[in-house]
Design an enzyme around this catalytic site. Structure first.
Site, short mmCIF file in Angstrom:
data_model
loop_
_atom_site.label_atom_id
_atom_site.label_comp_id
_atom_site.label_asym_id
_atom_site.label_seq_id
_atom_site.Cartn_x
_atom_site.Cartn_y
_atom_site.Cartn_z
CG ASN A 166 -0.07 25.48 -32.03
OD1 ASN A 166 0.09 24.48 -32.53
ND2 ASN A 166 0.77 25.66 -30.96
CG HIS A 176 6.05 26.99 -30.03
ND1 HIS A 176 5.16 26.93 -30.97
CD2 HIS A 176 5.86 26.03 -29.05
CE1 HIS A 176 4.07 26.10 -30.70
NE2 HIS A 176 4.35 25.50 -29.47
CB SER A 231 1.88 26.11 -27.40
OG SER A 231 1.06 26.06 -26.51
CD GLU A 256 5.90 28.21 -34.48
OE1 GLU A 256 5.23 28.42 -35.74
OE2 GLU A 256 5.48 28.21 -33.52
N1 3HC Z 1 9.59 10.94 -27.93
C1 3HC Z 1 10.67 10.49 -28.38
N2 3HC Z 1 10.98 9.86 -29.37
C2 3HC Z 1 9.91 9.29 -30.04
C3 3HC Z 1 8.58 9.35 -29.94
C4 3HC Z 1 8.47 10.14 -28.52
N3 3HC Z 1 7.23 10.41 -28.04
N4 3HC Z 1 7.70 8.84 -30.46
C5 3HC Z 1 8.49 8.37 -31.49
N5 3HC Z 1 9.84 8.53 -31.46
C6 3HC Z 1 10.88 8.08 -32.24
C7 3HC Z 1 11.15 6.78 -32.09
O1 3HC Z 1 11.87 6.21 -31.18
C8 3HC Z 1 11.74 6.59 -33.39
O2 3HC Z 1 13.08 6.63 -33.47
P1 3HC Z 1 14.13 5.73 -34.24
O3 3HC Z 1 13.99 6.11 -35.67
O4 3HC Z 1 15.37 6.31 -33.89
O5 3HC Z 1 13.90 4.43 -33.78
C9 3HC Z 1 11.14 7.48 -34.38
O6 3HC Z 1 10.74 8.40 -33.49
C10 3HC Z 1 10.09 7.12 -35.40
O7 3HC Z 1 9.04 6.71 -34.52
P2 3HC Z 1 8.18 5.33 -34.87
O8 3HC Z 1 8.63 4.70 -36.22
O9 3HC Z 1 7.79 4.73 -33.52
O10 3HC Z 1 6.66 6.10 -35.29
P3 3HC Z 1 6.49 7.26 -36.52
O11 3HC Z 1 7.29 6.86 -37.76
O12 3HC Z 1 4.93 7.10 -36.57
O13 3HC Z 1 6.85 8.78 -35.78
C11 3HC Z 1 6.14 10.43 -34.83
C12 3HC Z 1 6.31 9.00 -34.54
C13 3HC Z 1 7.49 11.33 -35.03
C14 3HC Z 1 5.49 10.97 -33.40
C15 3HC Z 1 5.19 10.79 -36.21
O14 3HC Z 1 4.05 10.10 -35.91
C16 3HC Z 1 4.93 12.31 -36.25
O15 3HC Z 1 5.53 12.99 -36.69
N6 3HC Z 1 3.52 12.72 -35.71
C17 3HC Z 1 3.21 13.98 -36.10
C18 3HC Z 1 3.43 14.68 -34.70
C19 3HC Z 1 3.29 16.34 -34.75
O16 3HC Z 1 2.44 16.64 -35.66
N7 3HC Z 1 3.69 17.10 -33.84
C20 3HC Z 1 3.22 18.44 -33.57
C21 3HC Z 1 2.22 18.49 -32.62
S1 3HC Z 1 1.69 20.48 -32.45
C22 3HC Z 1 2.81 20.61 -31.23
O17 3HC Z 1 3.77 20.08 -30.62
C23 3HC Z 1 2.48 22.08 -30.95
C24 3HC Z 1 1.95 22.34 -29.38
O18 3HC Z 1 2.10 23.67 -29.00
C25 3HC Z 1 0.83 21.76 -29.31
#
Ligand code: 3HC
Length: 295
Positions: A192, A142, A119, A154
């Site tokens: 990022n 990514h 990343s 990405e």
């Molecule tokens: N693993 C797998 N599935 C997951 C999960 C996880 N950790 N968290 C949630 N889910 C699934 C749930 O099971 C649910 O599935 P379903 O609809 O089939 O039942 C669905 O996602 C929605 O979950 P929730 O209703 O519990 O919760 P939310 O609607 O709040 O969604 C989220 C959770 C998708 C994590 C949402 O909060 C989100 O999009 N958050 C932002 C995440 C983000 O920005 N990620 C990027 C990070 S940066 C990165 O990764 C780059 C790296 O290089 C640092």
């Protein structure tokens, strides 16, 4: 090129997520870990996700058993020898990545594509350990956390990556049901580079007591429609990961907005790494965010 046999090196949060998506997409997947306990933990995470999907009625038993058949664990690089694509998802240490890629290059067939899920490191920096004939089939891929849910990947090309390799990777990403964007081989790629300064600014707001962590998160969640507020998301990503990505970006660009705030360093130094250690800006019970902790 049709990618059917996929190797994933590393079965942590990212590696297990990529393995899960590839197995669900019908690929034959081998996931390689360094130690049995890491492998068992990563595979249990994937099987747990499939069990929950069956329990929710989103997936049939037949579907789950087909996915289970597509996924195998291994402790040996040699098992990956027949793969069409291998994606490395090990910790962000260049020395470890260089060793891994040298080994993969040695055992893989000449047509195999090699990718890193780094990343923050430069993709091209890994190239020198590969045979010159492999460089055209080497790129960055990514993924975002949580991989099974986030629809973006990405694709990072180096100056040597061929159009044929990019087309194969685009096809693979599409087969996972995700969308690919082409990103430059520059620190932070696209996401990022934009996301990290925003998260670091939110940490500076908390540091300056501009508002409470809960209010900062509520403000961005409700005011801007973000799925998570920035401090919640920082805990979710991991504060140690945030610090190391910030260091790479600050080294590269030298701009204050990329500098890790002292509060972030203090939290990391005291072992409050976010969700994975049960405390960061918030207290966590598994996936569940609890109350904000004192700063
Ligand atoms: N693993 C797998 N599935 C997951 C999960 C996880 N950790 N968290 C949630 N889910 C699934 C749930 O099971 C649910 O599935 P379903 O609809 O089939 O039942 C669905 O996602 C929605 O979950 P929730 O209703 O519990 O919760 P939310 O609607 O709040 O969604 C989220 C959770 C998708 C994590 C949402 O909060 C989100 O999009 N958050 C932002 C995440 C983000 O920005 N990620 C990027 C990070 S940066 C990165 O990764 C780059 C790296 O290089 C640092």
């Amino acid at each position: 090129m049709d990618i059917q046999r996929v190797g994933i090196v590393g079965c942590g949060l990212m590696g297990s997520g990529i393995a899960q998506c590839a197995a669900e997409a019908g690929c034959q997947v081998w996931v390689k870990e360094a130690e049995e306990s890491f492998l068992a933990k990563g595979l249990a995470r994937i099987h747990g996700a499939w069990d929950r999907a069956v329990a929710k009625g989103k997936v049939t038993e037949g579907q789950r058993s087909a996915w289970q058949k597509n996924l195998q664990g291994t402790l040996s690089f040699a098992t990956l020898a027949d793969c069409d694509l291998v994606v490395e998802a090990i910790p962000e240490r260049l020395d470890l990545k260089l060793q891994t890629f040298a080994e993969l290059d040695r055992i893989l067939g000449p047509a195999a594509i090699l990718c890193t899920n780094t990343s923050s490191l430069s993709v091209a920096q890994i190239g020198p350990v590969l045979e010159p004939t492999r460089l055209g089939r080497f790129a960055g891929l990514h993924f975002f956390n949580p991989v099974p849910v986030m629809p973006l990947v990405e694709i990072i090309r180096t100056l040597a990556t061929t159009e044929e390799t990019l087309a194969a990777l685009r096809g693979f990403v599409q087969g996972l049901g995700k969308t690919a964007v082409m990103a430059p081989d520059a620190p932070g790629f696209v996401v990022n580079r934009l996301l990290v300064p925003y998260l670091l600014d939110a940490i500076r707001c908390a540091e300056q007591r501009l508002a409470t962590p809960e209010d900062i998160d509520a403000a961005m969640k409700l005011g801007c429609g973000h799925p998570m507020g920035p401090l919640h998301l920082s805990d979710f990503i991991g504060l140690d990961t945030m610090q190391s990505v910030a260091e790479v970006l600050f080294d590269a660009f030298g701009e204050p907005r990329f500098k890790a705030p002292s509060l972030l360093r203090q939290l990391v130094a005291s072992g409050r790494l976010g969700r994975k250690t049960g405390s960061g800006f918030y207290r966590w019970e598994g996936e569940k965010r609890l109350e904000a902790l004192s700063l």
